[in-house]
Design an enzyme around this catalytic site. Structure first.
Site, PDB file in Angstrom:
ATOM      1  N   CYS A  33      32.060 -49.428  55.977  1.00 16.60           N
ATOM      2  CA  CYS A  33      30.911 -48.725  56.772  1.00 16.60           C
ATOM      3  C   CYS A  33      31.067 -47.307  56.213  1.00 16.60           C
ATOM      4  O   CYS A  33      29.795 -46.599  56.707  1.00 16.60           O
ATOM      5  CB  CYS A  33      31.227 -48.934  58.123  1.00 16.60           C
ATOM      6  SG  CYS A  33      32.987 -48.064  58.676  1.00 16.60           S
ATOM      7  N   ASP A  35      32.622 -44.644  57.381  1.00 20.88           N
ATOM      8  CA  ASP A  35      32.895 -43.991  58.048  1.00 20.88           C
ATOM      9  C   ASP A  35      34.480 -43.039  57.790  1.00 20.88           C
ATOM     10  O   ASP A  35      35.183 -43.671  57.310  1.00 20.88           O
ATOM     11  CB  ASP A  35      33.059 -44.353  59.415  1.00 20.88           C
ATOM     12  CG  ASP A  35      31.683 -44.888  60.037  1.00 20.88           C
ATOM     13  OD1 ASP A  35      30.626 -44.428  59.243  1.00 20.88           O
ATOM     14  OD2 ASP A  35      31.514 -45.637  60.933  1.00 20.88           O
ATOM     15  N   CYS A  59      30.073 -43.654  63.077  1.00 21.15           N
ATOM     16  CA  CYS A  59      29.371 -44.136  64.096  1.00 21.15           C
ATOM     17  C   CYS A  59      29.878 -44.011  65.509  1.00 21.15           C
ATOM     18  O   CYS A  59      30.567 -42.848  65.605  1.00 21.15           O
ATOM     19  CB  CYS A  59      29.487 -45.938  64.199  1.00 21.15           C
ATOM     20  SG  CYS A  59      30.948 -46.426  64.707  1.00 21.15           S
ATOM     21  N   CYS A 103      36.701 -49.421  64.421  1.00 23.34           N
ATOM     22  CA  CYS A 103      36.462 -47.972  64.568  1.00 23.34           C
ATOM     23  C   CYS A 103      37.807 -47.354  65.538  1.00 23.34           C
ATOM     24  O   CYS A 103      37.868 -46.388  65.102  1.00 23.34           O
ATOM     25  CB  CYS A 103      35.076 -47.795  65.740  1.00 23.34           C
ATOM     26  SG  CYS A 103      33.666 -48.800  65.066  1.00 23.34           S
TER      27      CYS A 103
HETATM   28 FE1  FES Z   1      32.764 -48.012  61.004  1.00 23.23          FE
HETATM   29 FE2  FES Z   1      32.423 -47.336  63.250  1.00 23.23          FE
HETATM   30  S1  FES Z   1      31.315 -48.776  62.106  1.00 23.23           S
HETATM   31  S2  FES Z   1      33.957 -46.690  62.126  1.00 23.23           S
END
Ligand code: FES
Length: 147
Positions: A33, A35, A59, A103
């Protein structure tokens, strides 16, 4: 979709920022993702976490889980902080949707990475702490390797 607690920590995240000369800093990411989460710990001579800050590029659930994770480890000893798992973070937030569980794993790993950094800087070993992964997908067999 999200609990009130998740929304609260997303909209009013606690402990955002950096600590200059932190005792330990941990950065982890998720290549899927994109992040990234960084946690700073200020640990005193009694191995108590006096202060903690975070920066998360990610996110809403990543922001909420880092915020809650910092609240959970603040004032704890490094050994107590190790018990703050992603499950504990999720419970404290009254749950997360299944697609957002990863996450909370970032939050757990970021704390572990910061503790690992602290241990390395001080030449100590923290029992029960394993070298954290910088990408939480490392070692997950069901993941493809094509990125
Ligand atoms: Fe990857 Fe939340 S979508 S940490």
């Amino acid at each position: 979709m999200y609990s009130d607690k998740v929304m609260d920590h997303f909209q009013n995240p606690r402990n955002v920022g950096e600590i200059a000369d932190a005792s330990g800093v941990g950065t982890v990411g998720n290549a899927k993702c994109g992040d990234i989460m960084r946690i700073y710990l200020d640990i005193d001579d009694d191995q108590v976490i006096r202060d903690v800050k975070f920066k998360t590029f990610g996110c809403g659930a990543a922001v909420a889980t880092s915020s809650m994770a910092t609240e959970l480890v603040k004032g704890k000893t490094i050994h107590e902080a190790l018990q703050v798992t992603n499950k504990a973070v999720m419970e404290a937030l009254d749950g997360l949707p299944p697609v957002k569980v990863h996450c909370s794993l970032l939050a757990e790993e970021a704390i572990h990475a910061a503790l690992w950094d602290y241990a390395e800087k001080n030449g100590i070993r923290i029992e029960g702490l394993e070298k954290p992964k910088s990408d939480i997908h490392e070692g997950e067999e069901e993941e493809s390797e094509e990125y």
